[in-house]
Motif scaffolding. Structure first.
Motif, mmCIF file in Angstrom:
data_model
loop_
_atom_site.group_PDB
_atom_site.id
_atom_site.type_symbol
_atom_site.label_atom_id
_atom_site.label_comp_id
_atom_site.label_asym_id
_atom_site.label_seq_id
_atom_site.Cartn_x
_atom_site.Cartn_y
_atom_site.Cartn_z
ATOM 1 N N ASP A 12 -3.782 -11.478 13.961
ATOM 2 C CA ASP A 12 -4.708 -10.447 14.437
ATOM 3 C C ASP A 12 -4.748 -9.209 13.542
ATOM 4 O OD1 ASP A 12 -5.676 -11.685 16.869
ATOM 5 O OD2 ASP A 12 -3.656 -11.358 17.685
ATOM 6 N N ALA A 13 -4.051 -9.231 12.418
ATOM 7 C CA ALA A 13 -3.995 -8.047 11.557
ATOM 8 C C ALA A 13 -5.389 -7.573 11.139
ATOM 9 C CB ALA A 13 -3.120 -8.313 10.332
ATOM 10 N N GLU A 14 -6.235 -8.473 10.710
ATOM 11 C CA GLU A 14 -7.585 -8.085 10.267
ATOM 12 C C GLU A 14 -8.390 -7.503 11.433
ATOM 13 O OE1 GLU A 14 -10.787 -7.128 8.075
ATOM 14 O OE2 GLU A 14 -8.915 -7.845 7.195
ATOM 15 N N LEU A 15 -8.278 -8.093 12.605
ATOM 16 C CA LEU A 15 -8.970 -7.574 13.781
ATOM 17 C C LEU A 15 -8.487 -6.154 14.105
ATOM 18 C CD1 LEU A 15 -10.733 -7.768 16.333
ATOM 19 C CD2 LEU A 15 -8.794 -8.934 17.441
ATOM 20 N N LEU A 16 -7.177 -5.934 14.095
ATOM 21 C CA LEU A 16 -6.645 -4.597 14.379
ATOM 22 C C LEU A 16 -7.053 -3.605 13.299
ATOM 23 C CD1 LEU A 16 -3.151 -5.627 15.724
ATOM 24 C CD2 LEU A 16 -4.951 -4.452 17.019
ATOM 25 N N HIS A 17 -7.112 -4.060 12.068
ATOM 26 C CA HIS A 17 -7.579 -3.220 10.967
ATOM 27 C C HIS A 17 -9.002 -2.727 11.254
ATOM 28 C CE1 HIS A 17 -8.322 -1.941 6.821
ATOM 29 N NE2 HIS A 17 -9.377 -2.727 6.798
ATOM 30 N N GLN A 18 -9.873 -3.645 11.639
ATOM 31 C CA GLN A 18 -11.266 -3.287 11.920
ATOM 32 C C GLN A 18 -11.381 -2.418 13.171
ATOM 33 O OE1 GLN A 18 -13.459 -6.974 12.060
ATOM 34 N NE2 GLN A 18 -12.886 -7.510 9.971
ATOM 35 N N LEU A 19 -10.696 -2.810 14.254
ATOM 36 C CA LEU A 19 -10.731 -2.017 15.487
ATOM 37 C C LEU A 19 -10.160 -0.614 15.260
ATOM 38 C CD1 LEU A 19 -9.595 -4.551 18.252
ATOM 39 C CD2 LEU A 19 -11.805 -3.382 18.132
ATOM 40 N N GLY A 20 -9.077 -0.532 14.503
ATOM 41 C CA GLY A 20 -8.464 0.764 14.228
ATOM 42 C C GLY A 20 -9.398 1.697 13.498
ATOM 43 N N GLU A 50 0.637 -2.432 6.430
ATOM 44 C CA GLU A 50 1.323 -1.783 7.568
ATOM 45 C C GLU A 50 1.209 -2.645 8.819
ATOM 46 O OE1 GLU A 50 3.187 0.596 10.316
ATOM 47 O OE2 GLU A 50 3.304 0.743 8.139
ATOM 48 N N LEU A 51 0.023 -3.148 9.107
ATOM 49 C CA LEU A 51 -0.175 -3.969 10.293
ATOM 50 C C LEU A 51 0.626 -5.270 10.223
ATOM 51 C CD1 LEU A 51 -3.983 -3.401 10.778
ATOM 52 C CD2 LEU A 51 -2.184 -2.716 12.373
ATOM 53 N N ASN A 52 0.619 -5.923 9.067
ATOM 54 C CA ASN A 52 1.379 -7.169 8.931
ATOM 55 C C ASN A 52 2.858 -6.943 9.185
ATOM 56 O OD1 ASN A 52 -0.645 -9.128 8.389
ATOM 57 N ND2 ASN A 52 -0.851 -8.341 6.317
ATOM 58 N N SER A 53 3.390 -5.837 8.711
ATOM 59 C CA SER A 53 4.794 -5.507 8.936
ATOM 60 C C SER A 53 5.049 -5.171 10.404
ATOM 61 C CB SER A 53 5.192 -4.324 8.040
ATOM 62 O OG SER A 53 6.480 -3.893 8.334
ATOM 63 N N SER A 54 4.185 -4.363 10.973
ATOM 64 C CA SER A 54 4.349 -3.913 12.356
ATOM 65 C C SER A 54 4.217 -5.062 13.356
ATOM 66 C CB SER A 54 3.319 -2.823 12.652
ATOM 67 O OG SER A 54 3.474 -2.309 13.941
ATOM 68 N N LEU A 55 3.330 -5.987 13.084
ATOM 69 C CA LEU A 55 3.097 -7.087 14.015
ATOM 70 C C LEU A 55 4.287 -8.039 14.157
ATOM 71 C CD1 LEU A 55 -0.630 -7.798 13.197
ATOM 72 C CD2 LEU A 55 0.269 -7.285 15.483
#
Length: 170
Positions: A12-20, A50-55
């Protein structure tokens, strides 16, 4: 319309990137003096690295809110020290909805699910940071019993803002 909250996965990293990018800009663009500084902040907060690490971090949880499509997200970090207080608890880092989806009780339902999980994890305390100029968010959280703890500065090259720390025993 059905509303669900699910745990985000690394995929979901790409989705969170876009939503963020979309939700942060929609809600806070008017608070930034420099659009370039805002973009830099968004890139840091919602960059794919950052998202990939955080997830995959064991002490962090990302949630995705969905109706017939993704409409928002939240991030919680467990067992996090509250600045200058000697306390620790669950830190609600982010809870954002698409602006067209606010006012439908989705934020309330997300926040209640976070409180429930924090209680299950025996966190004992829930806290967050909110921009001082964001009266709507502060009113939302105070309705749940969150109280102002302290103000801290948020400083960039072109501006200084106040961030308020709110918290509550859970």
């Amino acid at each position: 319309m059905e509303f669900t909250i699910r745990n985000a996965q690394p995929a979901d990293a790409e989705l969170l990137h876009q939503l963020g990018r979309m939700t942060y800009s929609a809600h806070f663009k008017h608070m930034w003096v420099s659009e370039a500084e805002m973009d830099e902040f968004i890139d840091k907060e919602y960059g794919l690295a950052e998202l990939n690490s955080s997830l995959v971090a064991p002490n962090e949880r990302w949630l995705i809110a969905e109706t017939d499509k993704p409409i928002g997200f939240a991030k919680v970090t467990w067992n996090t020290p509250v600045p200058d207080s000697g306390m620790t608890g669950a830190l609600l880092n982010k809870l954002y909805l698409n602006p067209q989806e606010t006012g439908k009780n989705y934020g309330r339902r997300m926040f209640e699910s976070i409180i429930h999980e924090a209680r299950e994890k025996q966190e004992g305390y829930l806290w967050l940071e909110v921009m001082g100029a964001n009266a709507r968010a502060r009113k939302f959280y105070e309705a749940f019993g969150m109280q102002h703890i302290k103000d801290i500065p948020f400083i960039t090259a072109s501006q200084q803002s106040i961030v308020q720390i709110l918290g509550m025993v859970i």
